[in-house]
Design an enzyme around this catalytic site. Structure first.
Site, PDB file in Angstrom:
ATOM      1  N   HIS A 245      -5.099  -0.458   4.580  1.00  0.00           N
ATOM      2  CA  HIS A 245      -3.801  -1.146   4.601  1.00  0.00           C
ATOM      3  C   HIS A 245      -3.089  -1.041   5.959  1.00  0.00           C
ATOM      4  O   HIS A 245      -2.689  -2.044   6.548  1.00  0.00           O
ATOM      5  CB  HIS A 245      -2.867  -0.592   3.524  1.00  0.00           C
ATOM      6  CG  HIS A 245      -3.445  -0.608   2.138  1.00  0.00           C
ATOM      7  ND1 HIS A 245      -4.372  -1.528   1.727  1.00  0.00           N
ATOM      8  CD2 HIS A 245      -3.209   0.171   1.055  1.00  0.00           C
ATOM      9  CE1 HIS A 245      -4.679  -1.300   0.447  1.00  0.00           C
ATOM     10  NE2 HIS A 245      -3.993  -0.276   0.032  1.00  0.00           N
ATOM     11  N   GLN A 373       8.325  -3.182   2.362  1.00  0.00           N
ATOM     12  CA  GLN A 373       8.809  -2.926   1.011  1.00  0.00           C
ATOM     13  C   GLN A 373       9.578  -1.625   0.971  1.00  0.00           C
ATOM     14  O   GLN A 373       9.353  -0.784   1.850  1.00  0.00           O
ATOM     15  CB  GLN A 373       7.643  -2.877   0.008  1.00  0.00           C
ATOM     16  CG  GLN A 373       6.679  -1.727   0.275  1.00  0.00           C
ATOM     17  CD  GLN A 373       5.405  -1.821  -0.531  1.00  0.00           C
ATOM     18  OE1 GLN A 373       4.873  -2.886  -0.761  1.00  0.00           O
ATOM     19  NE2 GLN A 373       4.905  -0.687  -0.986  1.00  0.00           N
TER      20      GLN A 373
HETATM   21  C1  BG6 Z   1      -3.595   1.434  -3.128  1.00  0.00           C
HETATM   22  C2  BG6 Z   1      -3.812   2.915  -3.118  1.00  0.00           C
HETATM   23  O1  BG6 Z   1      -4.600   0.782  -2.398  1.00  0.00           O
HETATM   24  O2  BG6 Z   1      -2.340   1.142  -2.544  1.00  0.00           O
HETATM   25  C3  BG6 Z   1      -2.685   3.624  -3.854  1.00  0.00           C
HETATM   26  O3  BG6 Z   1      -5.048   3.211  -3.739  1.00  0.00           O
HETATM   27  C4  BG6 Z   1      -1.357   3.221  -3.290  1.00  0.00           C
HETATM   28  O4  BG6 Z   1      -2.825   5.034  -3.795  1.00  0.00           O
HETATM   29  C5  BG6 Z   1      -1.252   1.708  -3.243  1.00  0.00           C
HETATM   30  O5  BG6 Z   1      -0.353   3.760  -4.130  1.00  0.00           O
HETATM   31  C6  BG6 Z   1       0.011   1.254  -2.560  1.00  0.00           C
HETATM   32  O6  BG6 Z   1       0.177  -0.106  -2.776  1.00  0.00           O
HETATM   33  P1  BG6 Z   1       1.629  -0.717  -2.904  1.00  0.00           P
HETATM   34  O7  BG6 Z   1       1.395  -2.178  -3.012  1.00  0.00           O
HETATM   35  O8  BG6 Z   1       2.252  -0.101  -4.125  1.00  0.00           O
HETATM   36  O9  BG6 Z   1       2.356  -0.322  -1.672  1.00  0.00           O
END
Ligand code: BG6
Length: 503
Positions: A245, A373
């Site tokens: 990410h 976010q």
């Molecule tokens: C996921 C992870 O890919 O992304 C999680 O496995 C994490 O641990 C999540 O909580 C976060 O995603 P978002 O969209 O809630 O920020």
């Protein structure tokens, strides 16, 4: 281009792992979200496939469990286009049931060129097995590029396993049929990065080492592993959110201008900038694991019964990145991510160089903050004269908070809605290409290895649940070029969700 490649009218979406968590929480609700807004053809069919023996009632319960704010009538119509097949993941005959259902539907609607999308809401250990069975039993040559598969991270746990996975998948499907999800690429603010950067001369002309003093991308979660410890313990925060990410966000933030919005033009630039990343300095990092909260009410990581009792799993990490190209050489970049912190927030901070001294004694730096976010916002911290007779300055902001700027019924799609839509339209821009994966693992392997074999000088610090993370964070950020505002001089205005501009 996207239009020519768009699925239209009569198509089949097959969800593998349809009885599981990912499908219930993300896949079905996103398909419903698209359906409700007329973005999914009302003529298409959705087939859930899983090993569980579900009757229609139980299937419907699971398929609708994650739907929030759906109108009853719409949910009913949505369920009307769904069906369920129980089947094993290693039995050809079970897959042939899917093909039969697709063929009957295509025949009924006089479809010459089948359009089929297979969504694997499954753990990666199943990818190769399931994809090879799909290839063998469900593939129809007539589909051409209207045969697509979606898979979701983790794509391997290091370079070796990522390559193995790729070697298993590559002979089955062409790269153009594979859509690798990194759901951060579906987030509205992440999708906005290219427009923000390249659609504004104001930003594009200063987006370089001459004007930018430092960059930070931070990911903060206010909760711990909470039941997912078994999964997380073997993965840690770096594999969980940083290698994918945060790195994706960073590449979009630092790549060169693509020639167009064409998927390959964008992905080419992403791989190019990734190739200019320097090795991560494994000794100059922060690593931590959360302990109990200071009031003792919140559990430590090790209190989670699903993790090893002496686990050294990293739940917080911060490290620096240097990009050795003409645009970025010498600009300190920090990626930081942690679980069980004081707040949940994902944001990008771009701090600019100071203005020339002389006129001003103490003037602060401009900073562009892009909050991914919660409560999407872009704000630019600027110096302005305090209204009145003096020439004294204060740090204030130009503020684009989405919830204030756009009306409540403005649709900001959920990340998965956006990505499923992109896939249906044949747009690969927001999916991860095989070569991007390879380069990113090359970058992360040495870091992970150093941490996992104790070859880093950094020590795992236990930080309290609900805190800001390791004690040395501020110092670490300062050492990476970030200059904090003078205390008490700037306060991000409270928004309707009460998010403060805290560090
Ligand atoms: C996921 C992870 O890919 O992304 C999680 O496995 C994490 O641990 C999540 O909580 C976060 O995603 P978002 O969209 O809630 O920020």
């Amino acid at each position: 281009m996207a239009d020519e490649a768009s699925f239209k009218d009569y198509y089949s979406v097959v969800i593998f792992g349809a009885s599981g968590n990912l499908a219930q929480l993300k896949t079905f609700p996103s398909l419903f979200g698209l359906f409700q807004r007329g973005k999914l053809s009302s003529k298409c069919q959705i087939i859930g496939y899983a090993r569980s023996d579900l009757d229609r009632e139980e299937f419907e319960r699971r398929a609708t469990k994650g739907i929030k704010n759906g109108e009853d009538e719409k949910i009913k119509q949505f369920l009307g286009i769904t069906s369920y097949i129980e089947g094993k993941y290693d039995v050809d005959e079970d897959y042939q049931k899917i093909t039969k259902r697709c063929e009957e539907y295509e025949k009924e609607h006089n479809v010459d060129k089948p359009q089929r999308l297979f969504y694997l809401a499954l753990p990666p250990s199943q990818f190769a097995l399931v994809l090879s069975h799909i290839r063998k039993n469900c593939y129809d040559k007539k589909s051409g590029n209207f045969f697509r598969v979606i898979i979701e991270k983790p794509f391997g746990r290091d370079l070796k396993t990522a390559r193995q996975l790729q070697e298993e998948i590559a002979p089955l499907f062409s790269e153009s049929s594979i859509f690798r999800v990194d759901h951060y690429l579906g987030k509205e603010m992440v999708k906005n990065l290219l427009v923000l950067r390249f659609g504004n001369e104001l930003f594009s002309s200063v987006w370089n080492k001459n004007n930018i003093a430092s960059i930070q991308i931070s990911f903060k979660e206010a909760f711990g592993t909470e039941g997912r410890g078994g999964y997380f313990d073997d993965i840690g925060i770096i594999r969980d959110v940083m290698q994918n990410h945060l790195l994706q966000v960073l590449t979009l933030l630092t790549m060169e201008r693509p020639t167009s919005f064409d998927s390959e033009a964008i992905r080419d630039e992403k791989t190019k900038v990734l190739a200019s990343f320097d090795k991560i300095d494994v000794d100059n990092i922060l690593i931590g694991q959360y302990g109990k909260s200071e009031d003792g009410k919140k559990p430590s990581y090790l209190d989670d019964e699903t993790v090893k009792s002496d686990s050294k799993c990293v739940t917080y990490c911060a490290f620096g990145v240097n990009i050795h190209n003409e645009r970025w050489d010498g600009v300190p970049i920090v990626l930081r991510a942690g679980k069980a912190l004081d707040e949940g927030k994902v944001e990008i901070r771009i701090q600019f160089k100071p203005v020339a001294k002389g006129m001003f004694k103490d003037i602060q730096r401009n900073e562009l903050v892009i909050r991914v976010q919660p409560d999407e916002a872009i704000y630019l911290k600027i110096n302005s004269k305090i209204p009145g007779v003096s020439t004294e300055t204060s740090l204030t902001d130009l503020d684009l908070t989405y919830s204030k700027r756009y009306s409540k019924d403005f649709w900001i799609p959920q990340a998965y809605e956006s990505l499923i839509m992109d896939c249906l339209q044949g747009n690969h821009a927001n999916f991860v290409r095989d070569d991007e994966l390879d380069i990113s693992w090359k970058l992360f392997d040495p870091l992970l290895e150093a941490i996992e074999t104790g070859k880093t000088k950094a020590e795992l610090e236990i930080y309290p649940y609900g805190s800001k993370g390791p004690k040395k964070l501020k110092e670490f950020l300062r050492n990476h070029g970030y200059v904090f505002d003078d205390p008490g001089t700037y306060q991000w205005p409270l928004t309707n969700t009460d998010v403060k501009g805290k560090i």
